[in-house]
Design a protein around this motif. Structure first.
Motif, PDB file in Angstrom:
ATOM      1  N   GLY A  78       4.929   0.137 -14.749  1.00  0.00           N
ATOM      2  CA  GLY A  78       6.105   0.053 -13.835  1.00  0.00           C
ATOM      3  C   GLY A  78       5.645   0.740 -12.376  1.00  0.00           C
ATOM      4  N   ARG A  79       4.743   1.222 -12.267  1.00  0.00           N
ATOM      5  CA  ARG A  79       4.193   2.100 -10.944  1.00  0.00           C
ATOM      6  C   ARG A  79       3.159   1.439 -10.288  1.00  0.00           C
ATOM      7  NH1 ARG A  79       4.800   8.519 -11.758  1.00  0.00           N
ATOM      8  NH2 ARG A  79       6.755   8.294 -10.850  1.00  0.00           N
ATOM      9  N   THR A  80       3.205   1.248  -8.967  1.00  0.00           N
ATOM     10  CA  THR A  80       1.817   0.584  -8.141  1.00  0.00           C
ATOM     11  C   THR A  80       0.791   1.604  -7.903  1.00  0.00           C
ATOM     12  OG1 THR A  80       3.589  -0.594  -6.896  1.00  0.00           O
ATOM     13  CG2 THR A  80       1.271  -0.501  -5.901  1.00  0.00           C
ATOM     14  N   VAL A  81      -0.287   1.231  -8.722  1.00  0.00           N
ATOM     15  CA  VAL A  81      -1.554   1.906  -8.572  1.00  0.00           C
ATOM     16  C   VAL A  81      -2.341   1.406  -7.768  1.00  0.00           C
ATOM     17  CG1 VAL A  81      -3.435   3.034  -9.893  1.00  0.00           C
ATOM     18  CG2 VAL A  81      -1.181   2.808 -10.617  1.00  0.00           C
ATOM     19  N   GLY A  82      -3.357   1.981  -6.773  1.00  0.00           N
ATOM     20  CA  GLY A  82      -4.396   1.597  -5.980  1.00  0.00           C
ATOM     21  C   GLY A  82      -5.586   2.000  -6.238  1.00  0.00           C
ATOM     22  N   LYS A 140     -12.716   7.072  -3.461  1.00  0.00           N
ATOM     23  CA  LYS A 140     -12.551   6.390  -2.248  1.00  0.00           C
ATOM     24  C   LYS A 140     -11.121   6.184  -1.726  1.00  0.00           C
ATOM     25  CE  LYS A 140     -17.233   4.702  -2.044  1.00  0.00           C
ATOM     26  NZ  LYS A 140     -18.002   3.332  -2.212  1.00  0.00           N
ATOM     27  N   PRO A 141     -10.714   6.254  -0.532  1.00  0.00           N
ATOM     28  CA  PRO A 141      -9.340   5.710  -0.073  1.00  0.00           C
ATOM     29  C   PRO A 141      -9.194   4.190  -1.010  1.00  0.00           C
ATOM     30  CG  PRO A 141     -10.700   6.486   1.818  1.00  0.00           C
ATOM     31  CD  PRO A 141     -11.694   6.335   0.702  1.00  0.00           C
ATOM     32  N   ILE A 142      -7.711   4.245  -1.193  1.00  0.00           N
ATOM     33  CA  ILE A 142      -7.230   2.831  -1.700  1.00  0.00           C
ATOM     34  C   ILE A 142      -7.227   1.809  -0.867  1.00  0.00           C
ATOM     35  CG2 ILE A 142      -6.219   3.901  -3.653  1.00  0.00           C
ATOM     36  CD1 ILE A 142      -3.507   3.394  -2.411  1.00  0.00           C
ATOM     37  N   SER A 143      -7.293   0.531  -1.031  1.00  0.00           N
ATOM     38  CA  SER A 143      -7.226  -0.675  -0.351  1.00  0.00           C
ATOM     39  C   SER A 143      -6.062  -1.708  -0.666  1.00  0.00           C
ATOM     40  CB  SER A 143      -8.354  -1.496  -0.334  1.00  0.00           C
ATOM     41  OG  SER A 143      -8.460  -2.654   0.376  1.00  0.00           O
ATOM     42  N   ALA A 144      -5.427  -2.135   0.189  1.00  0.00           N
ATOM     43  CA  ALA A 144      -4.193  -3.031   0.181  1.00  0.00           C
ATOM     44  C   ALA A 144      -4.524  -4.167  -0.690  1.00  0.00           C
ATOM     45  CB  ALA A 144      -3.557  -3.871   1.435  1.00  0.00           C
ATOM     46  N   ASP A 145      -5.645  -4.694  -0.859  1.00  0.00           N
ATOM     47  CA  ASP A 145      -6.165  -5.895  -1.685  1.00  0.00           C
ATOM     48  C   ASP A 145      -6.599  -5.493  -3.127  1.00  0.00           C
ATOM     49  OD1 ASP A 145      -8.725  -4.754  -1.300  1.00  0.00           O
ATOM     50  OD2 ASP A 145      -9.462  -6.793  -0.874  1.00  0.00           O
ATOM     51  N   SER A 146      -6.142  -4.251  -3.414  1.00  0.00           N
ATOM     52  CA  SER A 146      -6.792  -3.714  -4.638  1.00  0.00           C
ATOM     53  C   SER A 146      -5.575  -2.886  -5.382  1.00  0.00           C
ATOM     54  CB  SER A 146      -7.905  -2.706  -4.457  1.00  0.00           C
ATOM     55  OG  SER A 146      -8.913  -3.504  -3.783  1.00  0.00           O
ATOM     56  N   LEU A 147      -4.556  -3.394  -5.589  1.00  0.00           N
ATOM     57  CA  LEU A 147      -3.375  -2.653  -6.072  1.00  0.00           C
ATOM     58  C   LEU A 147      -3.089  -3.548  -7.428  1.00  0.00           C
ATOM     59  CD1 LEU A 147      -1.048  -2.444  -2.761  1.00  0.00           C
ATOM     60  CD2 LEU A 147      -2.698  -0.629  -3.732  1.00  0.00           C
ATOM     61  N   THR A 148      -2.345  -2.906  -8.060  1.00  0.00           N
ATOM     62  CA  THR A 148      -1.673  -3.478  -9.404  1.00  0.00           C
ATOM     63  C   THR A 148      -0.779  -2.604  -9.974  1.00  0.00           C
ATOM     64  OG1 THR A 148      -2.349  -4.312 -11.558  1.00  0.00           O
ATOM     65  CG2 THR A 148      -3.378  -1.930 -11.019  1.00  0.00           C
ATOM     66  N   VAL A 149      -0.035  -2.936 -11.010  1.00  0.00           N
ATOM     67  CA  VAL A 149       1.222  -2.342 -11.458  1.00  0.00           C
ATOM     68  C   VAL A 149       0.718  -1.556 -12.897  1.00  0.00           C
ATOM     69  CG1 VAL A 149       3.791  -2.465 -12.289  1.00  0.00           C
ATOM     70  CG2 VAL A 149       2.912  -3.706 -10.193  1.00  0.00           C
ATOM     71  N   TYR A 150       1.121  -0.433 -13.181  1.00  0.00           N
ATOM     72  CA  TYR A 150       0.570  -0.024 -14.520  1.00  0.00           C
ATOM     73  C   TYR A 150       2.131   1.005 -14.738  1.00  0.00           C
ATOM     74  CZ  TYR A 150      -1.432   2.735 -18.180  1.00  0.00           C
ATOM     75  OH  TYR A 150      -1.565   3.320 -19.634  1.00  0.00           O
ATOM     76  N   LEU A 181       0.877  -1.237   0.038  1.00  0.00           N
ATOM     77  CA  LEU A 181       0.156   0.210   0.083  1.00  0.00           C
ATOM     78  C   LEU A 181       0.697   1.242   0.021  1.00  0.00           C
ATOM     79  CD1 LEU A 181      -3.145   0.821   0.101  1.00  0.00           C
ATOM     80  CD2 LEU A 181      -2.866   0.661   2.644  1.00  0.00           C
ATOM     81  N   GLU A 182       2.035   1.247   0.792  1.00  0.00           N
ATOM     82  CA  GLU A 182       2.660   2.567   0.805  1.00  0.00           C
ATOM     83  C   GLU A 182       3.504   2.769  -0.447  1.00  0.00           C
ATOM     84  OE1 GLU A 182       4.908  -1.024   3.015  1.00  0.00           O
ATOM     85  OE2 GLU A 182       2.714  -0.131   3.089  1.00  0.00           O
ATOM     86  N   ASN A 207      -0.865   6.768  -5.571  1.00  0.00           N
ATOM     87  CA  ASN A 207      -2.317   7.489  -5.328  1.00  0.00           C
ATOM     88  C   ASN A 207      -2.701   6.972  -3.886  1.00  0.00           C
ATOM     89  OD1 ASN A 207      -2.504   5.025  -6.733  1.00  0.00           O
ATOM     90  ND2 ASN A 207      -4.736   5.574  -6.711  1.00  0.00           N
ATOM     91  N   GLU A 208      -3.475   8.000  -3.577  1.00  0.00           N
ATOM     92  CA  GLU A 208      -4.109   7.434  -2.052  1.00  0.00           C
ATOM     93  C   GLU A 208      -5.499   7.458  -2.303  1.00  0.00           C
ATOM     94  OE1 GLU A 208      -3.090  10.768   0.705  1.00  0.00           O
ATOM     95  OE2 GLU A 208      -1.113  10.248   0.599  1.00  0.00           O
ATOM     96  N   THR A 209      -6.352   7.797  -3.711  1.00  0.00           N
ATOM     97  CA  THR A 209      -7.627   7.601  -3.689  1.00  0.00           C
ATOM     98  C   THR A 209      -7.761   6.989  -5.016  1.00  0.00           C
ATOM     99  OG1 THR A 209      -7.714   9.820  -4.669  1.00  0.00           O
ATOM    100  CG2 THR A 209      -8.316   9.686  -2.336  1.00  0.00           C
ATOM    101  N   CYS A 210      -8.733   6.150  -5.169  1.00  0.00           N
ATOM    102  CA  CYS A 210      -9.329   5.382  -6.252  1.00  0.00           C
ATOM    103  C   CYS A 210      -9.614   6.353  -7.494  1.00  0.00           C
ATOM    104  CB  CYS A 210     -10.516   4.533  -6.035  1.00  0.00           C
ATOM    105  SG  CYS A 210     -10.954   3.658  -7.245  1.00  0.00           S
ATOM    106  N   PRO A 211      -8.838   6.105  -8.632  1.00  0.00           N
ATOM    107  CA  PRO A 211      -9.205   7.142  -9.593  1.00  0.00           C
ATOM    108  C   PRO A 211     -10.744   6.497 -10.290  1.00  0.00           C
ATOM    109  CG  PRO A 211      -7.424   5.244 -10.104  1.00  0.00           C
ATOM    110  CD  PRO A 211      -7.851   4.967  -8.916  1.00  0.00           C
ATOM    111  N   TRP A 212     -11.374   5.489  -9.850  1.00  0.00           N
ATOM    112  CA  TRP A 212     -12.740   5.286 -10.155  1.00  0.00           C
ATOM    113  C   TRP A 212     -13.719   6.104  -9.607  1.00  0.00           C
ATOM    114  CZ3 TRP A 212     -13.380   4.042 -15.036  1.00  0.00           C
ATOM    115  CH2 TRP A 212     -12.556   3.237 -16.141  1.00  0.00           C
ATOM    116  N   SER A 213     -13.456   5.696  -8.279  1.00  0.00           N
ATOM    117  CA  SER A 213     -14.564   6.266  -7.055  1.00  0.00           C
ATOM    118  C   SER A 213     -14.280   7.397  -6.258  1.00  0.00           C
ATOM    119  CB  SER A 213     -14.788   5.051  -6.123  1.00  0.00           C
ATOM    120  OG  SER A 213     -13.628   4.810  -5.292  1.00  0.00           O
TER     121      SER A 213
END
Length: 64
Positions: A33-37, A21-31, A8-9, A13-19
């Motif tokens: 080369g960067r971690t996006v939440g 809302k705050p990002i969640s540790a179970d909802s991360l991906t790499v785009y 998560l750290e 980003n700190e907020t979801c690009p769609w909603s």
């Protein structure tokens, strides 16, 4: 690196690009080369599907 190894750290980003809302540790991906939440796995998966569709629609790059 799999999505399970992301932290998560490390998210850019700190907020979801769609909603928004705050990002969640179970909802991360790499785009690119960067971690996006995202706020939940559904938003993350919606992002992955959108990126895949967009990239599939791009024409082939001309050879140099």
């Amino acid at each position: 690196m799999s999505d399970r190894d992301l932290r998560l750290e490390d998210a850019i980003n700190e907020t979801c690009p769609w909603s928004g809302k705050p990002i969640s540790a179970d909802s991360l991906t790499v785009y690119k080369g960067r971690t996006v939440g995202f706020c939940n796995p559904g938003c993350r998966d919606k992002f992955a599907a959108a990126v895949s569709q967009f990239e599939a629609s791009l024409p082939e790059a001309p050879e140099a």
